[in-house]
Motif scaffolding. Structure first.
Motif, PDB file in Angstrom:
ATOM      1  N   GLY A 287       0.914  -1.672   0.231  1.00  0.00           N
ATOM      2  CA  GLY A 287      -0.115  -0.111  -0.143  1.00  0.00           C
ATOM      3  C   GLY A 287       0.907   1.255  -0.147  1.00  0.00           C
ATOM      4  N   LEU A 444      -8.742  -8.603  -4.547  1.00  0.00           N
ATOM      5  CA  LEU A 444      -7.318  -7.650  -4.303  1.00  0.00           C
ATOM      6  C   LEU A 444      -6.694  -9.034  -3.665  1.00  0.00           C
ATOM      7  N   LEU A 456      -1.392  -0.749  -4.198  1.00  0.00           N
ATOM      8  CA  LEU A 456      -2.470  -0.272  -3.754  1.00  0.00           C
ATOM      9  C   LEU A 456      -2.050   0.916  -2.965  1.00  0.00           C
TER      10      LEU A 456
END
Lengths: 509, 351
Positions: A287, A444, A456
């Motif tokens: 992320g 995902l 992400l």
């Protein structure tokens, strides 16, 4: 009990669908009342009825106990109803003052008295803590301030009841926090607020009561204090919702994407990505957390070949893809769920079926000798639509006609189906409701578990914290830290995102 | 009616527009002291009255089909090609030049002359396409300017190199001619030529490229959404240039209809031919579709042809037909108004 707004048993039909069916909304004076529902549940229709844009087939509206007939927005304005739209209605190259007085200009001897108007606006701005410069041009101010100009516009017109249509969709976390403070201030000054949203967190944080609509029907009104996000979500989607993202620990393997010393300049030759290093491994979701405008967009565009790289290298599966054409990058094993699905993800005027082959139309079996094979394309589209539960009347429906959630599902279907080794998901759940978010997160994670590498990018810290296996914090075009979501907190992330602890930079990973 | 509206609306707008245009045209005639019934009677005779008129109608419609297709092709790919007029002129000149200067059997000479026209038109279209793709110069501006360059450029070339008595070029050789003694005889000496076949082939080509090929998919995708196309790996610049090239080629072929068909030569033009500008109207009325454009071109061709009879038999000036055509286009452009009117009619006639 007298309500400042009471909409009783509203029914509004459109050809073929009932958008509102027996919906009742009662707003008390001085409260923040949430109107909660999934995309397409009928929230906007109800508000458009209140604002005089639609006429209901059935039902009555009372303002301060008096029955009214709102046939156009001017009547709504005169009744003290103001609306802050999701998409701002501002003239970009006018000043704040000029925008606010538009249509209500103060004139002396035929000339607009801008000074007087600006003074009045300044006064209003101070009263409600809006911090707006009346002389600034709209094109030069932030999105958050533009929204505050919209709020001022309604106040300037004497609004007592303010409707906010998904006001946080366009804001950064900081701006959302400020907006919530402003809302509280507005009710403290005696205004009443209707907040249209599907974000439960905001409701819990700021609202007093909440009315839920599901598929056009009024489900009920609850006191927020005695409710819970879980309960509200259940009311909204009509089933139990899993908030915690269910996933096994990641099993990361070798690096699929490697970025070394990447420098990307913007049009003014300012390096917006500056000596950035990053690895995304097979079998993990990385992320990227950061405040908007710290180089996220340029980073993604540089990886995908849409933005020129100044220096540094990007390798995908060991292949150097630096400054390659987008198609070449895609063929090297990249899937991309773009940040702006309308602008970048879909050709909205194409049918949803045709959109399904936007990346593959030139390959067999979808075309041969440059002739499209519609039978194969349609079969493929049908299969994807079934598999990913894209709700559409048919594959021939224009993509434009689908709801945001279904458009996003279609994009994900298209990208995931090519089985790319590396998947970029940029703001994949922006503006979507709980049900769709759940679905997208699970997809995902499913890709991750198949051994793909997922990058992400999101401005929603919740999403970053729950879905990622590792979090890289981006600040001024650099990765300033890599943290484990299980060990970090929102506070720590917030600090890093604002440039704190820069010296400890986990630059080399 | 509700069911019908969805499916037939695209046809309904042009049909309503034509009817409204004719009605208002009649009112204008009444006000100006002409007899609309006699005028429209003459108009019909002027189109269908005898085979000569029919032949001339086909002849007038033929280049309009092609210029309409040119405008529509660009439009389908998100471009406004206002330069069809100029592309027609360069296509005309190029085809006439090949028609005059080459010696070859017809099977080679005629296709070559048509291709020369197409190529010239394509080049004339590519220049604005390049400017748009590389420097983001708006194609409306550049294509309008290219029209003037084409008009005075072709005149200059004819004057300098090809001039014959009568302010015109030589006639093309018969091996490059679309003209036909057979069609002439069939239509009592009209100038109808085999160009209609070319126009219909081009209409089929356009439909095929746009809707059946990957090239058409790319062109349309770029036309609707450049950003998403770029993300999908489609080369946006290439497609803008290609779209203008194909559109220009169609327009160039429209020019060959005049050069190899109707006139068999090119004269020095004092003003624009109007074929290109009428193409915009034809494309609009034909809803940018191949079949619609053929129908619209015949309607316009008929109106223009019938106007001659209208002025000679009913004494109504030909300009009135110009007004009617303008009115029709006006109403198509105002399709919203027509939409509203039809809605009112279908909701029980309360206007």
């Amino acid at each position: 009990m007298e309500y400042v707004i009471e909409m009783r048993n509203i029914r509004k039909e459109f050809p073929g669908i009932v958008a509102n069916d027996n919906v009742t909304l009662q707003v008390q004076k001085g409260e923040i009342h949430a109107l909660l529902g999934e995309n397409g549940a009928g929230k906007s229709t109800l508000m458009n009825v209140l604002f005089g844009l639609y006429q209901p087939e059935q039902g009555e509206i009372y303002i301060k106990g008096e029955k009214v007939d709102i046939t156009d927005p001017n009547i709504a304005n005169n009744l003290g109803i103001g609306m802050v739209h999701q998409h701002f209605m501002l003239v970009e190259n006018f000043t704040v003052t000029e925008n606010i007085i538009l249509g209500r200009e103060i004139t002396t001897g035929g000339r607009i008295d801008l000074k007087k108007a600006a003074k009045e606006i300044q006064k209003l701005s101070d009263q409600y803590g809006l911090r707006v410069d009346p002389y600034a041009k709209i094109e030069n101010i932030s999105v958050g301030m533009q929204q505050r100009v919209e709020i001022l516009k309604t106040l300037y017109r004497g609004a007592e009841i303010l409707i906010f249509d998904e006001p946080t969709a366009v804001l950064t976390p900081q701006e959302i926090h400020e907006l919530m403070e402003i809302l509280k201030k507005l009710v403290a000054e005696g205004k009443s607020i209707i907040l249209i949203t599907h974000k439960l967190k905001e409701i819990m944080e700021a609202c007093d009561r909440c009315t839920v609509i599901r598929r056009g029907r009024g489900i009920g009104t609850v006191d927020v204090a005695s409710s819970s996000p879980r309960h509200l979500a259940e009311m909204m989607v009509g089933r139990e919702v899993n908030f915690k993202v269910e996933k096994q620990p990641a099993q990361p393997k070798g690096a699929v994407l490697e970025i070394t010393n990447l420098v990307v300049e913007d049009s003014r030759k300012v390096p917006v990505v500056n000596e950035l290093n990053l690895q995304v491994k097979s079998g993990e979701i990385l992320g990227i957390a950061g405040v908007d405008g710290n180089g996220q967009t340029e980073l993604l565009e540089a990886i995908t070949g849409l933005h020129k790289v100044k220096s540094g290298t990007v390798t995908l599966n060991g292949e150097n893809i630096t400054n390659q054409k987008p198609r070449k990058v895609t063929q090297s094993g990249l899937g991309h769920i773009p940040q702006d699905r309308h602008k970048h993800g879909l050709v909205l005027d194409f049918s949803i079926g045709t959109n399904m082959v936007l990346q593959t139309y030139y390959q067999q079996p979808f075309s041969k000798h440059k002739i499209l094979k519609f039978q194969t394309i349609h079969n493929k589209a049908k299969a994807l639509i079934d598999e990913f539960d894209v709700r559409t009347p048919s594959i021939h429906t224009p993509a434009r006609a689908l709801s945001g959630g279904n458009q996003q599902k279609a994009i994900i279907a298209r990208e995931v189906d090519r089985s790319p080794d590396f998947l970029i998901a940029a703001q994949p759940t922006r503006g979507l409701d709980v049900g769709a978010i759940e679905f997208i997160h699970s997809k995902l994670i499913q890709e991750r578990d198949k051994g793909k590498a997922v990058l992400l990018v999101s401005f929603e810290l919740d999403e970053i914290m729950h879905v990622s296996d590792r979090i890289a914090v981006i600040y001024e075009g650099k990765i300033v830290a890599i943290v484990d979501p299980k060990e970090t907190t929102e506070q720590e992330l917030g600090l890093l995102m604002a440039g704190g602890k820069k010296d400890k930079a986990g630059d080399k990973v | 009616m509700k069911m019908m509206k969805g499916r037939f609306f695209p046809i309904l707008v042009p049909v309503f527009s034509v009817i409204l245009g004719l009605i208002i045209g009649a009112i204008i005639m009444l006000v100006s002291g002409y007899d609309p019934i006699a005028a429209y009677g003459a108009l019909v005779t002027g189109v269908f009255g005898d085979s000569y008129n029919l032949g001339e109608t086909v002849r007038t419609a033929t280049p309009l089909i092609l210029s309409g297709l040119a405008v529509a092709f660009a439009f389908r790919t998100g471009l406004f090609n206002i330069g069809v007029e100029g592309q027609v002129l360069v296509g005309w000149l190029a085809s006439v030049y090949v028609g005059i200067s080459l010696d070859a059997p017809m099977v080679i000479h005629l296709p070559l002359a048509i291709l020369a026209g197409a190529l010239a038109g394509a080049i004339w279209g590519v220049i604005p396409g390049l400017l748009k793709a590389k420097f983001k110069v708006h194609e409306v501006i550049t294509t309008i300017m290219m029209n003037y360059i084409a008009l005075y450029g072709t005149n200059g070339i004819i004057r300098a190199y090809l001039l014959q008595p009568g302010e015109r070029t030589k006639d093309i050789k018969s091996s490059a001619s679309l003209g036909s003694a057979f069609l002439g005889e069939l239509t009592e000496g009209s100038r109808m030529h085999y160009g209609l076949i070319v126009a219909i082939i081009v209409a089929v080509i356009m439909w095929f490229i746009l809707w059946k090929t990957t090239t058409g998919y790319e062109l349309r995708a770029v036309g609707f959404n450049q950003h998403a196309s770029q993300y999908a790996g489609i080369n946006v610049s290439k497609n803008i240039i290609l779209a203008m090239a194909i559109s220009g080629a169609f327009a160039g072929v429209a020019g060959t209809m005049e050069g190899l068909g109707t006139f068999q030569y090119m004269s020095i033009n004092n003003a624009f031919t109007g074929v290109g500008f009428d193409g915009i109207a034809v494309s609009l009325l034909g809803a940018n579709g191949s079949i619609g454009i053929i129908v619209a071109a015949f309607l316009f061709g008929g109106l223009k042809q019938g106007a001659l009879e209208m002025s000679s038999a009913a004494g109504v000036p030909t300009e009135l037909v110009g007004i009617i055509i303008a009115l029709i286009i006006f109403f198509v452009a105002c399709s919203y108004l027509v939409h509203w009117l039809t809605n009112r009619f279908t909701k029980g006639g309360k206007l």
